[in-house]
Scaffold this active site. Structure first.
Site, PDB file in Angstrom:
ATOM      1  N   ASP A 111       0.852  -1.190   0.000  1.00 29.29           N
ATOM      2  CA  ASP A 111       0.000   0.000   0.000  1.00 29.29           C
ATOM      3  C   ASP A 111       0.887   1.240   0.000  1.00 29.29           C
ATOM      4  OD1 ASP A 111      -2.549   1.154  -0.037  1.00 29.29           O
ATOM      5  OD2 ASP A 111      -2.469   1.582   2.103  1.00 29.29           O
TER       6      ASP A 111
ATOM      7  N   HIS B 102      -3.739  14.072   0.623  1.00 33.41           N
ATOM      8  CA  HIS B 102      -3.916  13.213   1.795  1.00 33.41           C
ATOM      9  C   HIS B 102      -2.692  13.287   2.703  1.00 33.41           C
ATOM     10  CE1 HIS B 102      -5.057   9.862   4.312  1.00 33.41           C
ATOM     11  NE2 HIS B 102      -3.991   9.169   3.944  1.00 33.41           N
TER      12      HIS B 102
ATOM     13  N   GLU C 168     -10.845   4.071   3.749  1.00 31.36           N
ATOM     14  CA  GLU C 168      -9.881   4.778   2.902  1.00 31.36           C
ATOM     15  C   GLU C 168     -10.234   4.504   1.454  1.00 31.36           C
ATOM     16  OE1 GLU C 168      -5.795   4.046   3.723  1.00 31.36           O
ATOM     17  OE2 GLU C 168      -5.847   5.017   5.681  1.00 31.36           O
TER      18      GLU C 168
ATOM     19  N   GLU D 184      -9.429   4.191  -2.152  1.00 32.06           N
ATOM     20  CA  GLU D 184      -8.202   3.964  -2.910  1.00 32.06           C
ATOM     21  C   GLU D 184      -8.508   3.280  -4.239  1.00 32.06           C
ATOM     22  OE1 GLU D 184      -4.903   2.241  -0.872  1.00 32.06           O
ATOM     23  OE2 GLU D 184      -5.593   2.843   1.130  1.00 32.06           O
TER      24      GLU D 184
ATOM     25  N   ASP E  47      -9.180   0.353   2.048  1.00 31.43           N
ATOM     26  CA  ASP E  47      -8.206  -0.176   3.001  1.00 31.43           C
ATOM     27  C   ASP E  47      -8.592   0.332   4.398  1.00 31.43           C
ATOM     28  OD1 ASP E  47      -6.010  -1.612   3.817  1.00 31.43           O
ATOM     29  OD2 ASP E  47      -4.644   0.073   3.596  1.00 31.43           O
TER      30      ASP E  47
ATOM     31  N   ARG F  77      -7.816   4.007  13.264  1.00 24.81           N
ATOM     32  CA  ARG F  77      -6.903   5.136  13.449  1.00 24.81           C
ATOM     33  C   ARG F  77      -6.293   5.168  14.852  1.00 24.81           C
ATOM     34  NH1 ARG F  77      -5.737   6.556   8.309  1.00 24.81           N
ATOM     35  NH2 ARG F  77      -7.608   7.098   7.117  1.00 24.81           N
TER      36      ARG F  77
ATOM     37  N   GLN G 140      -3.664   2.390  14.999  1.00 23.32           N
ATOM     38  CA  GLN G 140      -2.550   2.777  14.124  1.00 23.32           C
ATOM     39  C   GLN G 140      -1.691   3.879  14.748  1.00 23.32           C
ATOM     40  OE1 GLN G 140      -3.844   3.945  10.219  1.00 23.32           O
ATOM     41  NE2 GLN G 140      -1.803   4.464   9.504  1.00 23.32           N
TER      42      GLN G 140
ATOM     43  N   LYS H 134      -4.248  -1.843  10.347  1.00 22.64           N
ATOM     44  CA  LYS H 134      -4.589  -1.980   8.930  1.00 22.64           C
ATOM     45  C   LYS H 134      -4.849  -3.423   8.496  1.00 22.64           C
ATOM     46  CE  LYS H 134      -3.903   1.176   6.361  1.00 22.64           C
ATOM     47  NZ  LYS H 134      -4.795   2.221   5.849  1.00 22.64           N
TER      48      LYS H 134
ATOM     49  N   THR I  41      -9.181  -5.494   4.139  1.00 17.65           N
ATOM     50  CA  THR I  41      -9.079  -4.631   2.965  1.00 17.65           C
ATOM     51  C   THR I  41     -10.067  -5.158   1.938  1.00 17.65           C
ATOM     52  OG1 THR I  41      -6.722  -4.199   3.373  1.00 17.65           O
ATOM     53  CG2 THR I  41      -7.549  -3.771   1.146  1.00 17.65           C
TER      54      THR I  41
ATOM     55  N   GLU J 225      -9.788  12.771   7.507  1.00 15.22           N
ATOM     56  CA  GLU J 225      -9.719  14.104   6.915  1.00 15.22           C
ATOM     57  C   GLU J 225     -11.073  14.804   6.935  1.00 15.22           C
ATOM     58  OE1 GLU J 225      -7.049  14.213   3.195  1.00 15.22           O
ATOM     59  OE2 GLU J 225      -7.497  12.090   3.465  1.00 15.22           O
TER      60      GLU J 225
END
Length: 406
Positions: free
Chosen positions: A130, A137, A203, A205, A237, A241, A244, A257, A261, A354
Site C-alpha cells: 500500500d 492526503h 480509505e 483507494e 483499506d 486510526r 494505528q 490496517k 481490505t 480528513e
C-alpha cells in the site's frame, strides 16, 4: 462509429463493450469458479468461449488460462494476450458479429445474468503493498498529526512511500468487516486503552493488479512498467486510526490496517482506461532518473465517496518501478494500493480522518453525525470514467461494519 454490443446495455451501465472488465464468479452455488467479463447486466463466461474455440489468436488458441479458477495465469501472460483477448471479445460481443449473437444455445451458456452469480476474488494475491501517493492526503495527515510547520516529510517528494500490507485479509466487495480490537493511544501517563477500535475509518483507494512479474534482482524500467500492470480495482483499506496511531512509530502500520481490505470484483484493464488518461502532477523536485517517466499519466476516474484518481502524485507506473528498484520480485496477481486518494477541497477528501479532521468536526449524514464509523454502517465506493455516450466503470466496492466480538 461508436462500438455497440448486441447485448443490451443501459446508458448508465458501468460495463459497456468499451470496458469489458475481468472477474471470477460462480454461476451457481457449489459450482467451480471461472473467469468472466462483465457486459451490461451479464457475465460472459470465458471458459465457455474458450471451449467453443473462439479464442483463435496465436497467443490464446492453445492456452488453458480461461479454464482456471482465478485469473493469475491469464494476467501473467502479458500484454500480447490481453490485447488479443480484448480484440476477440469486442468482436464477439459487437452488434454486427453473428457468431455468438445468432447461436441461441451457445449464447445461453455463455451469458449468465449477473444477479445469479457469486463474485469472488479475481486473483490469488500473493503480496500486497500500500502506497501513500496522494499529496493532498499526505498534507492533511501531516497537518492533523504534526502541525503546519512541516506537514509533509521531505522524503515524500523524492520516493513513493509504501508499507507491506497483509494479503490474507483482502476480501471481495460485500464481505462484512468485524470491528478490530487492539491497543489505543494512552491519554497522558495512563496505560494504553485495549478494546474495540473507537476510530474505525474507511480509505478510498485504487489498486493496481500486477501482470507479468520480474525476476529477483532485476528491476522494472519505469517506462516499461505499464506492461506489468493488468488493470485497476477500487479498494477500501479500512483503518483503525486509534490502533494505528499508537503502533506506527517506528515501523509503520500493523494491526491498525491488517484486519481487512476490500476490493471491487471487476478489474478494469489499462486498455479500457487509456481514453481517459490525463497528465500526472508535475514533480517538484524532479525525480531521480529511475522514476523519470517519458510520459507521466494518471487516469481521470471519478470516485464516490467523492474524489478523483487524477490527484495521485506518484503514478502507478512509478509505484511499480520504485517497488522493484531494489530487486524485489513482483508476481502475477500482486496488488499495489495507491493509498487514500484525496483532492484539494474538503468534499474530495477520501477518509473520515480528513473529513472530520480526526473527529474534531463531526460529519453530518442524513440527519445523523459521524466522527468515525459505527457498528452497522455500510460504506460503498463507486467509480467511473465518462466517455462519449458511455461509461467505463468499476461497479461498487462495499463493506458493512459488524460489532467486535465480546
Amino acid at each position: 462509429m461508436v462500438l455497440k454490443s448486441f447485448v443490451e446495455v443501459q446508458p448508465d451501465s458501468h460495463f459497456p463493450i468499451q470496458n469489458l472488465p475481468y472477474g471470477v464468479f460462480r454461476p451457481a452455488p457449489g459450482s467451480e469458479p471461472r473467469p468472466g467479463v462483465a457486459i451490461g447486466e451479464y457475465v460472459l463466461d470465458l471458459s465457455v468461449v474458450a471451449s467453443a474455440g473462439l479464442f483463435d489468436g496465436p497467443v490464446l488458441k492453445n492456452s488453458d488460462c480461461f479454464n482456471q479458477v482465478n485469473l493469475n495465469k491469464f494476467v501473467g501472460l502479458g500484454r500480447p494476450a490481453w490485447k488479443e483477448a480484448r480484440v476477440t471479445l469486442q468482436k464477439l460481443l459487437s452488434a454486427t458479429e453473428p457468431t455468438l449473437r445468432d447461436n441461441p444455445s451457445l449464447r445461453q451458456k455463455a451469458l449468465v445474468p449477473v444477479v445469479q452469480v457469486q463474485m469472488l476474488l479475481p486473483v490469488v494475491i500473493g503480496d500486497y503493498t500500500d502506497f501513500f501517493a496522494s499529496m493532498h492526503h499526505a498534507k492533511n495527515c501531516g497537518l492533523i498529526f504534526r502541525g503546519p510547520e512541516n506537514p509533509i516529510n521531505p522524503n515524500w517528494f523524492h520516493i513513493p512511500i509504501a508499507y507491506h500490507g497483509r494479503a490474507s485479509s483482502i476480501v471481495i466487495s460485500g464481505t462484512d468487516i468485524i470491528r478490530p480490537r487492539g491497543q489505543g493511544h494512552p491519554p497522558g501517563n495512563s496505560p494504553p486503552y485495549f478494546g474495540p477500535s473507537r476510530k474505525l475509518d474507511f480509505e478510498m483507494e485504487m489498486a493496481a493488479v500486477v501482470g507479468p512479474g520480474n525476476e529477483l534482482g532485476k528491476p522494472v524500467d519505469v517506462n516499461e512498467a505499464a506492461d506489468h500492470i493488468f488493470g485497476l480495482v477500487l479498494m477500501n483499506d479500512w483503518s483503525a486510526r486509534d490502533i494505528q496511531a499508537w503502533e506506527y512509530v517506528p515501523l509503520g502500520p500493523f494491526l491498525g490496517k491488517s484486519f481487512g481490505t476490500t476490493i471491487s470484483p471487476w478489474i478494469v484493464t489499462l486498455d479500457a482506461l487509456e481514453p481517459f488518461a490525463s497528465d500526472a502532477p508535475k514533480k517538484n523536485p524532479p525525480p531521480l532518473p529511475y522514476l523519470a517517466e517519458k510520459i507521466s499519466k494518471n487516469y481521470d476516474i471519478s470516485l464516490q465517496v467523492l474524489g478523483s484518481s487524477k490527484y495521485i502524485y506518484w503514478t502507478i507506473t512509478q509505484q511499480l518501478a520504485h517497488h522493484t528498484i531494489n530487486g524485489c520480485n513482483l508476481r502475477p496477481g500482486d496488488l499495489l494500493g495507491t493509498g487514500t486518494i484525496s483532492g484539494p477541497e474538503p468534499e474530495s477528501y477520501g477518509c473520515l480522518l480528513e473529513l472530520t479532521w480526526n473527529g474534531q468536526k463531526p460529519l453530518s449524514l442524513g440527519g445523523s453525525t459521524r466522527k468515525f464509523l459505527e457498528d452497522g454502517d455500510e460504506v460503498i465506493f463507486t467509480g467511473c470514467c465518462k466517455g462519449d455516450g458511455y461509461l467505463v466503470g468499476f461497479g461498487t466496492c462495499s463493506g458493512k461494519i459488524l460489532p467486535s466480538p465480546s
